[in-house]
Design a protein around this motif. Structure first.
Motif, PDB file in Angstrom:
ATOM      1  N   ASP A 181       0.899  -1.235   0.041  1.00  0.00           N
ATOM      2  CA  ASP A 181       0.038  -0.021  -0.042  1.00  0.00           C
ATOM      3  C   ASP A 181       0.762   1.175  -0.083  1.00  0.00           C
ATOM      4  O   ASP A 181       0.626   2.255  -0.727  1.00  0.00           O
ATOM      5  CB  ASP A 181      -0.950   0.002   1.103  1.00  0.00           C
ATOM      6  N   LEU A 182       2.011   1.206   0.857  1.00  0.00           N
ATOM      7  CA  LEU A 182       2.953   2.475   1.022  1.00  0.00           C
ATOM      8  C   LEU A 182       3.641   2.571  -0.375  1.00  0.00           C
ATOM      9  O   LEU A 182       3.507   3.773  -0.976  1.00  0.00           O
ATOM     10  CB  LEU A 182       3.776   2.116   2.145  1.00  0.00           C
ATOM     11  N   VAL A 183       4.004   1.683  -0.976  1.00  0.00           N
ATOM     12  CA  VAL A 183       4.686   1.704  -2.050  1.00  0.00           C
ATOM     13  C   VAL A 183       3.856   2.138  -3.371  1.00  0.00           C
ATOM     14  O   VAL A 183       4.192   2.880  -4.087  1.00  0.00           O
ATOM     15  CB  VAL A 183       5.335   0.350  -2.709  1.00  0.00           C
ATOM     16  N   ALA A 184       2.497   1.919  -3.472  1.00  0.00           N
ATOM     17  CA  ALA A 184       1.619   1.894  -4.292  1.00  0.00           C
ATOM     18  C   ALA A 184       1.345   3.435  -4.278  1.00  0.00           C
ATOM     19  O   ALA A 184       1.102   4.297  -5.232  1.00  0.00           O
ATOM     20  CB  ALA A 184       0.177   1.118  -4.219  1.00  0.00           C
ATOM     21  N   ALA A 185       1.099   4.016  -3.132  1.00  0.00           N
ATOM     22  CA  ALA A 185       1.014   5.450  -2.623  1.00  0.00           C
ATOM     23  C   ALA A 185       2.005   6.359  -3.340  1.00  0.00           C
ATOM     24  O   ALA A 185       1.801   7.243  -3.973  1.00  0.00           O
ATOM     25  CB  ALA A 185       0.722   5.876  -1.537  1.00  0.00           C
ATOM     26  N   ARG A 186       3.398   5.732  -3.216  1.00  0.00           N
ATOM     27  CA  ARG A 186       4.498   6.540  -3.604  1.00  0.00           C
ATOM     28  C   ARG A 186       4.482   6.623  -5.060  1.00  0.00           C
ATOM     29  O   ARG A 186       5.063   7.540  -5.694  1.00  0.00           O
ATOM     30  CB  ARG A 186       5.762   5.788  -3.196  1.00  0.00           C
ATOM     31  N   VAL A 187       4.008   5.408  -5.692  1.00  0.00           N
ATOM     32  CA  VAL A 187       4.008   5.209  -7.311  1.00  0.00           C
ATOM     33  C   VAL A 187       3.181   6.617  -7.785  1.00  0.00           C
ATOM     34  O   VAL A 187       3.407   7.327  -8.742  1.00  0.00           O
ATOM     35  CB  VAL A 187       3.698   4.237  -7.703  1.00  0.00           C
ATOM     36  N   ARG A 188       1.880   6.663  -7.031  1.00  0.00           N
ATOM     37  CA  ARG A 188       0.930   7.624  -7.758  1.00  0.00           C
ATOM     38  C   ARG A 188       1.538   9.001  -7.296  1.00  0.00           C
ATOM     39  O   ARG A 188       1.236   9.989  -8.117  1.00  0.00           O
ATOM     40  CB  ARG A 188      -0.249   7.561  -6.795  1.00  0.00           C
ATOM     41  N   GLU A 189       2.183   9.303  -5.996  1.00  0.00           N
ATOM     42  CA  GLU A 189       2.427  10.418  -5.794  1.00  0.00           C
ATOM     43  C   GLU A 189       3.773  10.991  -6.827  1.00  0.00           C
ATOM     44  O   GLU A 189       3.826  12.384  -6.836  1.00  0.00           O
ATOM     45  CB  GLU A 189       3.163  10.704  -4.437  1.00  0.00           C
ATOM     46  N   ARG A 190       4.401  10.089  -7.278  1.00  0.00           N
ATOM     47  CA  ARG A 190       5.482  10.679  -8.144  1.00  0.00           C
ATOM     48  C   ARG A 190       5.169  10.378  -9.620  1.00  0.00           C
ATOM     49  O   ARG A 190       6.358  10.245 -10.526  1.00  0.00           O
ATOM     50  CB  ARG A 190       6.845   9.704  -7.785  1.00  0.00           C
ATOM     51  N   GLY A 191       3.843  10.325  -9.950  1.00  0.00           N
ATOM     52  CA  GLY A 191       3.442  10.487 -11.400  1.00  0.00           C
ATOM     53  C   GLY A 191       3.408   9.154 -12.213  1.00  0.00           C
ATOM     54  O   GLY A 191       3.148   8.962 -13.396  1.00  0.00           O
ATOM     55  N   GLY A 192       3.562   8.064 -11.296  1.00  0.00           N
ATOM     56  CA  GLY A 192       3.388   6.779 -11.889  1.00  0.00           C
ATOM     57  C   GLY A 192       1.982   6.222 -11.901  1.00  0.00           C
ATOM     58  O   GLY A 192       0.973   6.910 -11.369  1.00  0.00           O
ATOM     59  N   THR A 193       1.472   5.138 -12.345  1.00  0.00           N
ATOM     60  CA  THR A 193       0.307   4.599 -12.397  1.00  0.00           C
ATOM     61  C   THR A 193       0.136   3.242 -11.863  1.00  0.00           C
ATOM     62  O   THR A 193       1.311   2.483 -12.038  1.00  0.00           O
ATOM     63  CB  THR A 193      -0.099   4.626 -13.907  1.00  0.00           C
ATOM     64  N   VAL A 194      -0.763   2.977 -10.975  1.00  0.00           N
ATOM     65  CA  VAL A 194      -1.130   1.796 -10.634  1.00  0.00           C
ATOM     66  C   VAL A 194      -2.221   1.011 -11.269  1.00  0.00           C
ATOM     67  O   VAL A 194      -3.385   1.407 -11.115  1.00  0.00           O
ATOM     68  CB  VAL A 194      -1.296   1.551  -8.862  1.00  0.00           C
ATOM     69  N   ALA A 195      -1.989  -0.031 -11.963  1.00  0.00           N
ATOM     70  CA  ALA A 195      -2.968  -0.733 -12.834  1.00  0.00           C
ATOM     71  C   ALA A 195      -3.759  -1.728 -12.297  1.00  0.00           C
ATOM     72  O   ALA A 195      -4.811  -1.882 -12.308  1.00  0.00           O
ATOM     73  CB  ALA A 195      -2.389  -1.234 -13.941  1.00  0.00           C
ATOM     74  N   VAL A 196      -3.068  -2.549 -11.362  1.00  0.00           N
ATOM     75  CA  VAL A 196      -3.916  -3.545 -10.811  1.00  0.00           C
ATOM     76  C   VAL A 196      -3.316  -3.714  -9.335  1.00  0.00           C
ATOM     77  O   VAL A 196      -2.015  -3.774  -9.007  1.00  0.00           O
ATOM     78  CB  VAL A 196      -3.517  -4.951 -11.209  1.00  0.00           C
ATOM     79  N   GLY A 197      -4.181  -3.832  -8.246  1.00  0.00           N
ATOM     80  CA  GLY A 197      -3.851  -4.166  -6.951  1.00  0.00           C
ATOM     81  C   GLY A 197      -3.473  -2.745  -5.988  1.00  0.00           C
ATOM     82  O   GLY A 197      -3.977  -1.930  -6.452  1.00  0.00           O
ATOM     83  N   PRO A 198      -3.107  -3.232  -4.707  1.00  0.00           N
ATOM     84  CA  PRO A 198      -2.616  -4.590  -4.274  1.00  0.00           C
ATOM     85  C   PRO A 198      -3.699  -5.398  -4.354  1.00  0.00           C
ATOM     86  O   PRO A 198      -4.934  -5.319  -3.688  1.00  0.00           O
ATOM     87  CB  PRO A 198      -2.149  -3.966  -2.831  1.00  0.00           C
ATOM     88  N   LEU A 199      -3.478  -6.512  -4.684  1.00  0.00           N
ATOM     89  CA  LEU A 199      -4.060  -7.810  -4.822  1.00  0.00           C
ATOM     90  C   LEU A 199      -3.720  -9.085  -4.203  1.00  0.00           C
ATOM     91  O   LEU A 199      -2.607  -9.171  -4.425  1.00  0.00           O
ATOM     92  CB  LEU A 199      -4.249  -8.210  -6.393  1.00  0.00           C
ATOM     93  N   ALA A 200      -4.474  -9.810  -3.417  1.00  0.00           N
ATOM     94  CA  ALA A 200      -3.906 -10.750  -2.784  1.00  0.00           C
ATOM     95  C   ALA A 200      -3.894 -12.031  -3.525  1.00  0.00           C
ATOM     96  O   ALA A 200      -4.672 -12.192  -4.256  1.00  0.00           O
ATOM     97  CB  ALA A 200      -5.188 -11.035  -1.567  1.00  0.00           C
ATOM     98  N   VAL A 201      -2.628 -12.597  -3.440  1.00  0.00           N
ATOM     99  CA  VAL A 201      -2.532 -13.733  -4.374  1.00  0.00           C
ATOM    100  C   VAL A 201      -1.645 -14.753  -3.476  1.00  0.00           C
ATOM    101  O   VAL A 201      -0.488 -14.400  -3.021  1.00  0.00           O
ATOM    102  CB  VAL A 201      -1.573 -13.288  -5.427  1.00  0.00           C
ATOM    103  N   GLY A 202      -2.338 -15.737  -3.144  1.00  0.00           N
ATOM    104  CA  GLY A 202      -1.716 -16.676  -2.477  1.00  0.00           C
ATOM    105  C   GLY A 202      -1.207 -16.009  -0.896  1.00  0.00           C
ATOM    106  O   GLY A 202      -2.496 -15.592  -0.415  1.00  0.00           O
ATOM    107  N   ARG A 203      -0.299 -16.399  -0.509  1.00  0.00           N
ATOM    108  CA  ARG A 203       0.183 -15.841   1.088  1.00  0.00           C
ATOM    109  C   ARG A 203       0.879 -14.249   0.845  1.00  0.00           C
ATOM    110  O   ARG A 203       1.615 -13.957   1.563  1.00  0.00           O
ATOM    111  CB  ARG A 203       1.103 -16.689   1.570  1.00  0.00           C
ATOM    112  N   GLY A 204       0.641 -13.488  -0.198  1.00  0.00           N
ATOM    113  CA  GLY A 204       1.231 -12.326  -0.600  1.00  0.00           C
ATOM    114  C   GLY A 204       0.221 -11.369  -1.167  1.00  0.00           C
ATOM    115  O   GLY A 204      -0.707 -11.763  -1.592  1.00  0.00           O
ATOM    116  N   ARG A 205       0.944 -10.367  -1.541  1.00  0.00           N
ATOM    117  CA  ARG A 205       0.073  -9.335  -2.270  1.00  0.00           C
ATOM    118  C   ARG A 205       0.915  -8.590  -3.461  1.00  0.00           C
ATOM    119  O   ARG A 205       2.005  -8.418  -3.306  1.00  0.00           O
ATOM    120  CB  ARG A 205      -0.410  -7.969  -1.196  1.00  0.00           C
TER     121      ARG A 205
END
Length: 262
Positions: free
Chosen positions: A85-109
């Protein structure tokens, strides 16, 4: 996406896995089996996922998810993070795009994102496969970001992944148009700047490339063409050795190389 059955932990901010997002898993397995001699086992993430093996060691993942996720067929590089969640927020704040997720997959995200120049990448919160490391064993030889401004890209990735020079993080080395990322004394990624618009294939835009080591580039190219792939760049010799870039049957881009490090 990284295998959910993993139990180890990677240095945060380093590549932890590569996955082919494909629309036809059976066809992809046949193609890469012909080119690299890989075998496959079912992944722990459920139907539609498999793990490629070389000599019984995990190389990469294949996921039959490109169509369901609405993303293009591509080899995707994943980086280990503590908090998706923190890294996704950093991506958006710095001009990047989050396309999918954070998505629970198995025992991770997992998250699929793109940097400000449009290069797609992923990051993973959770355990990773023990012993899998870029440039070591059966893992890919290296990852390389081809983009227009390597310095700007290094700032973006450095800020979202905390690439800082300390023992538990990555070391970043700037030299001309190339930025080298090292962890534990090993090169794990390169960011290379230049005129991407002048690439042989105009469809090649800024992106992370996966390099797979082979014993013979010419034979790998022949096998790929015979298996239904296409040649993007003719075999040529760079400062790290002979290499060639190819697309698989569905357009997934990858490079074969004799080199051991970027």
């Amino acid at each position: 996406m990284p295998a959910a059955a993993a139990t180890d932990h990677a240095v945060r901010g380093t590549p932890c896995w590569v996955t082919l997002l494909t629309g036809d898993l059976a066809s992809a397995q046949e193609f890469y089996g012909d080119v690299f001699g890989w075998t496959f086992r079912s992944g722990s993430l459920g139907e539609g996922f498999s793990v490629a093996l070389s000599g019984g060691k995990p190389v990469a993942g294949l996921g039959n998810v490109a169509r369901s996720m609405g993303v293009g067929v591509s080899w995707t590089s994943y980086f280990a993070v503590d908090d998706a969640d923190l890294v996704a927020a950093r991506v958006r704040e710095r001009g990047g795009t989050v396309a999918v997720g954070p998505l629970a997959v198995g025992r991770g995200r997992a998250v699929l994102a793109a940097d400000p120049a449009g290069a797609g990448f992923g990051f993973w919160e959770g355990a990773v496969l023990p012993g899998w490391r870029i440039g070591s064993g059966a893992a890919p030889a290296w990852l390389e970001l081809r983009t227009r401004d390597a310095f700007a890209a290094a700032i973006f990735y450095g800020e979202i992944f905390d690439w800082i020079d300390r023992p538990d993080r990555c070391e970043v080395i700037y030299e001309d148009e190339v930025v080298t990322v090292r962890s534990g004394g090993h090169t794990v990624a390169c960011l290379r700047g230049g005129a991407i618009e002048e690439a042989p294939d105009p469809q090649i835009r800024p992106r992370w490339h996966v390099y797979f080591r082979v014993d013979d580039v010419e034979k790998a190219v022949e096998a790929a063409l015979a298996a239904g792939g296409t040649l993007v760049s003719e075999p040529s010799t760079s400062k790290v050795g002979q290499e060639a870039t190819l697309r698989d049957r569905e357009g997934g881009l990858f490079t074969v190389t004799l080199g051991t490090s970027c």
